[in-house]
Design a protein around this motif. Structure first.
Motif, PDB file in Angstrom:
ATOM      1  N   ALA A 104     -77.602  32.223  47.753  1.00  0.00           N
ATOM      2  CA  ALA A 104     -78.632  31.601  48.588  1.00  0.00           C
ATOM      3  C   ALA A 104     -78.030  31.079  49.884  1.00  0.00           C
ATOM      4  O   ALA A 104     -78.605  31.256  50.968  1.00  0.00           O
ATOM      5  CB  ALA A 104     -79.311  30.469  47.822  1.00  0.00           C
ATOM      6  N   ALA A 105     -76.861  30.443  49.793  1.00  0.00           N
ATOM      7  CA  ALA A 105     -76.206  29.926  50.994  1.00  0.00           C
ATOM      8  C   ALA A 105     -75.808  31.062  51.937  1.00  0.00           C
ATOM      9  O   ALA A 105     -75.986  30.968  53.161  1.00  0.00           O
ATOM     10  CB  ALA A 105     -74.977  29.103  50.609  1.00  0.00           C
ATOM     11  N   MET A 106     -75.283  32.144  51.384  1.00  0.00           N
ATOM     12  CA  MET A 106     -74.864  33.279  52.221  1.00  0.00           C
ATOM     13  C   MET A 106     -76.068  33.961  52.869  1.00  0.00           C
ATOM     14  O   MET A 106     -76.015  34.357  54.034  1.00  0.00           O
ATOM     15  CB  MET A 106     -74.071  34.269  51.372  1.00  0.00           C
ATOM     16  CG  MET A 106     -72.732  33.732  50.890  1.00  0.00           C
ATOM     17  SD  MET A 106     -71.888  34.842  49.737  1.00  0.00           S
ATOM     18  CE  MET A 106     -71.551  36.236  50.798  1.00  0.00           C
ATOM     19  N   ILE A 107     -77.164  34.097  52.110  1.00  0.00           N
ATOM     20  CA  ILE A 107     -78.385  34.675  52.677  1.00  0.00           C
ATOM     21  C   ILE A 107     -78.910  33.800  53.805  1.00  0.00           C
ATOM     22  O   ILE A 107     -79.303  34.282  54.884  1.00  0.00           O
ATOM     23  CB  ILE A 107     -79.457  34.832  51.572  1.00  0.00           C
ATOM     24  CG1 ILE A 107     -79.181  36.090  50.747  1.00  0.00           C
ATOM     25  CG2 ILE A 107     -80.850  34.931  52.177  1.00  0.00           C
ATOM     26  CD1 ILE A 107     -79.407  37.385  51.479  1.00  0.00           C
ATOM     27  N   GLY A 108     -78.932  32.490  53.576  1.00  0.00           N
ATOM     28  CA  GLY A 108     -79.403  31.570  54.605  1.00  0.00           C
ATOM     29  C   GLY A 108     -78.562  31.636  55.864  1.00  0.00           C
ATOM     30  O   GLY A 108     -79.101  31.671  56.981  1.00  0.00           O
ATOM     31  N   PHE A 109     -77.245  31.686  55.717  1.00  0.00           N
ATOM     32  CA  PHE A 109     -76.356  31.726  56.875  1.00  0.00           C
ATOM     33  C   PHE A 109     -76.516  33.036  57.647  1.00  0.00           C
ATOM     34  O   PHE A 109     -76.678  33.035  58.869  1.00  0.00           O
ATOM     35  CB  PHE A 109     -74.903  31.563  56.422  1.00  0.00           C
ATOM     36  CG  PHE A 109     -73.922  31.459  57.555  1.00  0.00           C
ATOM     37  CD1 PHE A 109     -73.603  30.227  58.093  1.00  0.00           C
ATOM     38  CD2 PHE A 109     -73.323  32.594  58.081  1.00  0.00           C
ATOM     39  CE1 PHE A 109     -72.705  30.126  59.150  1.00  0.00           C
ATOM     40  CE2 PHE A 109     -72.427  32.507  59.134  1.00  0.00           C
ATOM     41  CZ  PHE A 109     -72.117  31.264  59.665  1.00  0.00           C
ATOM     42  N   SER A 110     -76.487  34.156  56.932  1.00  0.00           N
ATOM     43  CA  SER A 110     -76.504  35.458  57.602  1.00  0.00           C
ATOM     44  C   SER A 110     -77.847  35.743  58.264  1.00  0.00           C
ATOM     45  O   SER A 110     -77.892  36.270  59.379  1.00  0.00           O
ATOM     46  CB  SER A 110     -76.169  36.569  56.600  1.00  0.00           C
ATOM     47  OG  SER A 110     -77.071  36.568  55.505  1.00  0.00           O
ATOM     48  N   ALA A 143     -77.011  27.705  61.359  1.00  0.00           N
ATOM     49  CA  ALA A 143     -76.862  28.574  60.192  1.00  0.00           C
ATOM     50  C   ALA A 143     -76.245  27.824  59.013  1.00  0.00           C
ATOM     51  O   ALA A 143     -76.648  28.033  57.857  1.00  0.00           O
ATOM     52  CB  ALA A 143     -76.002  29.785  60.552  1.00  0.00           C
ATOM     53  N   VAL A 144     -75.286  26.949  59.286  1.00  0.00           N
ATOM     54  CA  VAL A 144     -74.704  26.132  58.215  1.00  0.00           C
ATOM     55  C   VAL A 144     -75.764  25.224  57.599  1.00  0.00           C
ATOM     56  O   VAL A 144     -75.829  25.043  56.372  1.00  0.00           O
ATOM     57  CB  VAL A 144     -73.517  25.306  58.756  1.00  0.00           C
ATOM     58  CG1 VAL A 144     -73.071  24.250  57.744  1.00  0.00           C
ATOM     59  CG2 VAL A 144     -72.347  26.215  59.092  1.00  0.00           C
ATOM     60  N   GLY A 145     -76.618  24.651  58.454  1.00  0.00           N
ATOM     61  CA  GLY A 145     -77.693  23.810  57.942  1.00  0.00           C
ATOM     62  C   GLY A 145     -78.659  24.571  57.053  1.00  0.00           C
ATOM     63  O   GLY A 145     -79.054  24.089  55.985  1.00  0.00           O
ATOM     64  N   VAL A 146     -79.027  25.773  57.477  1.00  0.00           N
ATOM     65  CA  VAL A 146     -79.929  26.594  56.660  1.00  0.00           C
ATOM     66  C   VAL A 146     -79.255  26.966  55.341  1.00  0.00           C
ATOM     67  O   VAL A 146     -79.891  26.942  54.277  1.00  0.00           O
ATOM     68  CB  VAL A 146     -80.356  27.859  57.426  1.00  0.00           C
ATOM     69  CG1 VAL A 146     -81.195  28.775  56.534  1.00  0.00           C
ATOM     70  CG2 VAL A 146     -81.153  27.488  58.659  1.00  0.00           C
ATOM     71  N   ALA A 147     -77.977  27.312  55.402  1.00  0.00           N
ATOM     72  CA  ALA A 147     -77.246  27.670  54.179  1.00  0.00           C
ATOM     73  C   ALA A 147     -77.238  26.511  53.186  1.00  0.00           C
ATOM     74  O   ALA A 147     -77.513  26.702  51.990  1.00  0.00           O
ATOM     75  CB  ALA A 147     -75.816  28.084  54.533  1.00  0.00           C
ATOM     76  N   LEU A 148     -76.940  25.325  53.667  1.00  0.00           N
ATOM     77  CA  LEU A 148     -76.939  24.149  52.783  1.00  0.00           C
ATOM     78  C   LEU A 148     -78.340  23.876  52.235  1.00  0.00           C
ATOM     79  O   LEU A 148     -78.505  23.566  51.052  1.00  0.00           O
ATOM     80  CB  LEU A 148     -76.430  22.928  53.548  1.00  0.00           C
ATOM     81  CG  LEU A 148     -74.960  22.949  53.980  1.00  0.00           C
ATOM     82  CD1 LEU A 148     -74.643  21.741  54.846  1.00  0.00           C
ATOM     83  CD2 LEU A 148     -74.041  22.985  52.762  1.00  0.00           C
ATOM     84  N   GLY A 149     -79.348  24.003  53.101  1.00  0.00           N
ATOM     85  CA  GLY A 149     -80.709  23.725  52.683  1.00  0.00           C
ATOM     86  C   GLY A 149     -81.209  24.683  51.617  1.00  0.00           C
ATOM     87  O   GLY A 149     -81.799  24.264  50.619  1.00  0.00           O
ATOM     88  N   ILE A 150     -80.962  25.970  51.812  1.00  0.00           N
ATOM     89  CA  ILE A 150     -81.458  26.952  50.847  1.00  0.00           C
ATOM     90  C   ILE A 150     -80.688  26.858  49.531  1.00  0.00           C
ATOM     91  O   ILE A 150     -81.259  27.028  48.450  1.00  0.00           O
ATOM     92  CB  ILE A 150     -81.379  28.367  51.447  1.00  0.00           C
ATOM     93  CG1 ILE A 150     -82.331  28.465  52.641  1.00  0.00           C
ATOM     94  CG2 ILE A 150     -81.738  29.430  50.413  1.00  0.00           C
ATOM     95  CD1 ILE A 150     -82.327  29.798  53.315  1.00  0.00           C
ATOM     96  N   ALA A 151     -79.386  26.583  49.605  1.00  0.00           N
ATOM     97  CA  ALA A 151     -78.624  26.381  48.372  1.00  0.00           C
ATOM     98  C   ALA A 151     -79.171  25.194  47.589  1.00  0.00           C
ATOM     99  O   ALA A 151     -79.335  25.266  46.356  1.00  0.00           O
ATOM    100  CB  ALA A 151     -77.147  26.173  48.701  1.00  0.00           C
ATOM    101  N   LEU A 152     -79.479  24.100  48.295  1.00  0.00           N
ATOM    102  CA  LEU A 152     -80.069  22.941  47.619  1.00  0.00           C
ATOM    103  C   LEU A 152     -81.470  23.264  47.104  1.00  0.00           C
ATOM    104  O   LEU A 152     -81.875  22.793  46.035  1.00  0.00           O
ATOM    105  CB  LEU A 152     -80.114  21.756  48.585  1.00  0.00           C
ATOM    106  CG  LEU A 152     -80.615  20.431  48.005  1.00  0.00           C
ATOM    107  CD1 LEU A 152     -79.697  19.967  46.872  1.00  0.00           C
ATOM    108  CD2 LEU A 152     -80.683  19.357  49.093  1.00  0.00           C
ATOM    109  N   GLY A 153     -82.205  24.095  47.848  1.00  0.00           N
ATOM    110  CA  GLY A 153     -83.538  24.492  47.408  1.00  0.00           C
ATOM    111  C   GLY A 153     -83.509  25.308  46.122  1.00  0.00           C
ATOM    112  O   GLY A 153     -84.369  25.145  45.252  1.00  0.00           O
TER     113      GLY A 153
END
Length: 262
Positions: A104-110, A143-153
């Motif tokens: 999830a974090a990698m998808i969010g970042f990329s 992108a780091v913020g989105v990665a953290l957010g989606i991983a937490l989601g």
């Protein structure tokens, strides 16, 4: 023939959706501003490209992005992958879904790095600031913020905890940061949260959430499958303001050290 019919059907739906915007702009230009439409031929050609591009994009979503997100979520949360030791109780333990959080974090970042709307904002921010705000710096921070957010989601989906608790806590942090962040970066931080939820990020993230909620025992896709996009909008605000606070602290520290050396 099936593909051609799907293309024509999507093309008509796309044209129907864009038509009110075209009518509004044309009427405002001709009857309110009372000015001829400049570069009419180029505008018509560009409009055709837009309709065709949106049509192909929507078909791509349906045929590729949505299935990929759901398939990956289903595979990463499948009992044969989670319970490789044969212990089915692992399916109910949040620690067994580490690969899901990482994916999830990698998808969010990329997807955020590839987001056209974020690129447009980063270019404009760099131009307005005279290069002080780096394009890549802003894109990576968001992108780091989105990665953290989606991983937490995804963690929220696995554990089944209420969505409002995370969103409420996140916006409390945003409010507190707003008072201490350099004012010149606050508006950009809020915009950075909005531009992440666009053409590339939303389809994959939505498919990931729905696929994961279908695969995790005891989760309801209608209740637990949505909400990841809210995380993708919230956490970039936190990371951009946090990065601004850090750089401001470093600058003040260097200035203090310089004064001491004098």
């Amino acid at each position: 023939m099936t593909i051609l019919m799907e293309f024509l059907e999507t093309l008509l739906v796309t044209f129907r959706d864009i038509l009110p915007i075209v009518i509004l702009i044309v009427c405002f230009q001709l009857f309110v501003l009372r000015q001829p439409i400049p570069h009419l031929r180029r505008l018509v050609l560009g409009g055709v490209y837009v309709v065709l591009g949106l049509t192909l994009f929507l078909i791509g979503l349906d045929k590729a992005l949505f299935p990929v997100g759901k398939i990956m979520a289903a595979q990463l949360s499948h009992p044969s992958f989670i319970c490789s030791s044969g212990d089915l109780s692992a399916m109910t333990c949040w620690t067994s879904y580490g690969w899901v959080y990482l994916f999830a974090a990698m998808i969010g970042f990329s997807t955020t790095i590839a987001e056209p709307s974020l690129l447009a904002v980063a270019i404009k921010a760099s131009d307005v600031s005279g290069g002080v705000i780096s394009q890549w710096g802003l894109r990576i921070t968001v992108a780091v913020g989105v990665a953290l957010g989606i991983a937490l989601g995804t963690f929220r989906i696995v554990t089944g905890t209420p969505l409002y608790m995370y969103i409420l806590a996140g916006y409390v942090i945003v409010i507190l940061q707003t008072f201490v962040t350099p004012k010149k970066i606050v508006a950009l931080a809020y915009d950075s949260g909005g531009v992440t939820t666009s053409t590339v990020t939303v389809p994959l993230v939505a498919a990931l959430g729905l696929g994961l909620s279908e695969a995790v025992p005891g989760r309801n896709p209608a209740l637990d499958g949505f909400g990841l996009i809210a995380f993708a909008s919230l956490f970039p605000i936190i990371t951009v303001m946090g990065y601004a606070q850090y750089t401001d602290w470093v600058a003040r520290r260097k200035a203090k050290q310089h004064r001491r050396s004098l």
